[in-house]
Design a protein around this motif. Structure first.
Motif: not given
Length: 266
Positions: A10, A188, A184-185, A191-192
């Motif tokens: 990761s 995400y 998990r999203h 981090s996006a």
């Protein structure tokens, strides 16, 4: 159950052995979202799809879980409300050294919990063209974050289910999304929208409103609701909503992470 670090490659280097040791850990951390996935096994085993369509779970990650750890989850019944309208479970995840690494409380109301209307959750928003660094200045104004759009395809789920050691047949036979895969999203979407160094997921409070089925189109929408510093760690708290087919909120999460951990002093 033997824990598995799914994130050794990761971008979040807290899952890398050498980097994690520089922060005082023994090695790369098993992701909190995967520890959360372990914790959901018992509530789903007890309550089935009812839990995934109207239950709730609040999880706290207290100490690291490492790759190869033998972990066990103890559960006990708990009283979730004085009027008896919920069944409850208290969950404790313990590693092979006897350390309590995570705790959770799960509950199932007698009746369906209506999802909030779309106007009451973070709106759909575009991702930034250039991802800014995570900072107090970025998070303190409590911005709406850019959304993620993707789909759930049950044919791809078995690899994830194997990674998180999920043995319940419900996900394979009923072709519904695992709550850990959904959570998990939340990572995400953070981090996006923010350029992060090593960072640590520390807690999630999750309310389910509906199942996610094979072929559903999903958006993960989020806004910052808090940012603070404690004991040298810098935290960010997100309000995250999962919307299926642009019509219904299927899950709502208060998601807390240390976006800048305190470095270990030599």
């Amino acid at each position: 159950m033997k824990a598995f670090n799914t994130a050794t490659t990761s971008d979040n280097k807290i899952h890398d052995d050498d980097v994690a040791r520089s922060y005082g850990f023994s090695g790369g951390l098993v992701p909190g979202v995967d520890v959360y996935a372990y914790l959901t096994h018992i509530p789903v085993d007890v309550w089935g799809s009812d839990f995934l369509s109207r239950g709730s779970i609040s999880a706290r990650f207290l100490h690291p879980v490492y790759d190869g750890d033998d972990v066990t989850i103890d559960s006990s019944s708990s009283s979730s409300s004085s009027d008896g309208d919920r069944d409850g479970l208290s969950l404790t995840l313990v590693d092979s050294r006897g350390e309590i690494c995570a705790t959770a409380s799960a509950s199932l109301p007698r009746d369906q919990v209506a999802g909030p209307p779309l106007q009451d959750v973070p709106p759909l928003a575009s991702l930034p063209d250039t991802v800014p660094p995570a900072s107090h200045d970025l998070f303190a104004p409590r911005p709406v974050l850019g959304s993620l759009e993707y789909g759930f395809h049950a044919e791809h789920a078995p690899a994830y289910l194997n990674d998180v050691r999920e043995t319940l047949p419900i996900y394979r036979t009923e072709h519904i999304a695992h709550p850990g895969w959904l959570l998990r999203h939340a990572n995400y979407v953070l981090s996006a929208n923010a350029r992060l160094g090593p960072w640590i997921h520390v807690s999630s409070n999750v309310q389910f409103h509906d199942l996610v089925h094979d072929g559903d189109a999903l958006s993960t929408r989020a806004s910052v609701i808090d940012e603070f510093e404690r004991k040298g760690h810098k935290f960010v708290v997100l309000d995250v909503a999962y919307v299926a087919n642009e019509q219904r909120v299927v899950m709502r999460v208060e998601h807390t992470s240390i976006y800048e951990p305190r470095r270990n002093k030599d």
